[in-house]
Design an enzyme around this catalytic site. Sequence first.
Site, PDB file in Angstrom:
ATOM      1  CE  LYS A 110      75.198  51.465  32.165  1.00 18.12           C
ATOM      2  NZ  LYS A 110      74.367  50.960  33.288  1.00 18.12           N
TER       3      LYS A 110
HETATM    4  C1  PLP Z   1      74.675  49.827  34.013  1.00 16.74           C
HETATM    5  C2  PLP Z   1      73.991  49.590  35.291  1.00 16.74           C
HETATM    6  C3  PLP Z   1      74.457  48.640  36.228  1.00 16.74           C
HETATM    7  C4  PLP Z   1      75.648  47.756  35.960  1.00 16.74           C
HETATM    8  O1  PLP Z   1      76.849  48.454  35.975  1.00 16.74           O
HETATM    9  P1  PLP Z   1      78.159  47.804  35.302  1.00 16.74           P
HETATM   10  O2  PLP Z   1      79.169  48.879  35.307  1.00 16.74           O
HETATM   11  O3  PLP Z   1      77.736  47.412  33.919  1.00 16.74           O
HETATM   12  O4  PLP Z   1      78.541  46.644  36.135  1.00 16.74           O
HETATM   13  C5  PLP Z   1      73.780  48.522  37.424  1.00 16.74           C
HETATM   14  N1  PLP Z   1      72.682  49.253  37.697  1.00 16.74           N
HETATM   15  C6  PLP Z   1      72.200  50.161  36.823  1.00 16.74           C
HETATM   16  C7  PLP Z   1      70.973  50.921  37.179  1.00 16.74           C
HETATM   17  C8  PLP Z   1      72.831  50.369  35.596  1.00 16.74           C
HETATM   18  O5  PLP Z   1      72.333  51.275  34.725  1.00 16.74           O
END
Ligand code: PLP
Length: 472
Positions: A110
């Site tokens: 993120k």
């Molecule tokens: C947020 C997240 C996901 C999921 O990603 P999306 O974009 O919500 O599908 C998967 N793995 C980790 C470690 C995350 O922080």
Amino acid sequence: MKYKSTRGGVQGISFKDAVMMGLAEDGGLLVPENLPAADIGYLHSCACKSYESLAFEIFKLFADDIEEETLWEIVKESYTNFDSGEIVPVVHKDGIYVAELFHGPTYAFKDIALQFLGNLFEHILKERSEKMNILGATSGDTGSAAIYGVKGKDNINIFILHPSGKVSPVQELQMTTVKSENVFNIAVKGSFDDCQAIVKNLFSDLEFKSKYNLGAVNSINWARILAQIVYYFYIYFRICDEKSNGGKNLRFVVPTGNFGNILAGFYARRMGLPIDKLVLATNENNILHRMISYGDYSVKDVVQTYSPSMDIQLSSNLERYLYYLYEEDSETLDKKMKELNDEKRIHFTEEEINKISSVFLSQESSNEETLSTIRNFYNSTQYILDPHTACGVKAAENFMAKDNCIYVCLATAHPAKFPDAVYKAIGKYPERPEGICKLNDLEKQSYVLNNNTDEVKYFIKNILEEGDKNAG
Ligand SMILES: *Cc1c(COP(=O)(O)O)cnc(C)c1O
């Protein structure tokens, strides 16, 4: 480039307005009015220069209302806090490519988008002489990445609610040790759902919302999707530059929760990047796997797994994909979203199911399979997967046995963020990167409040009014 809402009620708004609006005012999601076609050869040459050069070229296509010089400054600034100069290093293990998206300040993917979004907000607010107060609830990853995205930025405060004592130790440390005048951690004596309910109540208090210019950073913001499109191109070019890969089809495997990450891959493909298929990996919260593999999109209860960032039933970004599935017809989409709301399911026709499977494949991992994948992969490669990435590797292994494609699994978190699951799998803890080790020496700061909307509301009000007094 102009933006419109998937539901048709907003049209012709600029990139900057789309970023500031977040969720479209008609309840839909903002999408580009026309998707630009990518000049693959040119972007390839930019990717050879640097990740930032490629990001700049792709952002330019979507953000033509930001002056190029400024945009370049924003891009450079957004990728300085990564601990790898490549930003997204790619490793090759056991026949699978693992693209490490976790080299940002909070060690989950993120950061790639939220570092950019924080800088964008700061730029736009300054230009407009506005202030914004970001409010959000988190069960872990998003909160810390959002805090690191906006800490120390002008004209922004951030208030993040988390359930007191119920986030993982690393995540709690990441959120609460940030010393910055614009960061406020609120530990609510309740559950994550309680935190979310409070945030929702405050956003629907329109007087409060407009008086304090409340903003959100959740994964429906278009700028987050945009930032994620970049690495699909980047990874693709890097892998195709390897001679041994000539002529083979490439598939991305994406551990999925809110459908934001994989949606960016869908956009990259639609822009002309020759991605063969996108493989969606879920944990036991398998609604998207059921949708893709069986056409069964029916909502069930959320279960807790070793990969908590994927413990989601209603993926907030799916609406953007459905919009394209229904040929960009807002009326049909609107009807389907109502159907989902009323019946907790969407019915797909045979033709729609075929269309979905022409782009996506999917695979579910049980909790047991998540651990055994971490264990087996470690035994054969010495590489430690985090439990989210393990769901992806499990999917890659399943499909690899059947064809001759190249599989790239997106690694969404550093294993040291989820040490307990790793310990269960392999009997030892992953090595912690420096940025996680040093958190232990820092002082934690959060405000513990009761599970009560008014208490949170008055807390925020007091802080902001004190701030105004001090400012003048
Ligand atoms: C947020 C997240 C996901 C999921 O990603 P999306 O974009 O919500 O599908 C998967 N793995 C980790 C470690 C995350 O922080």
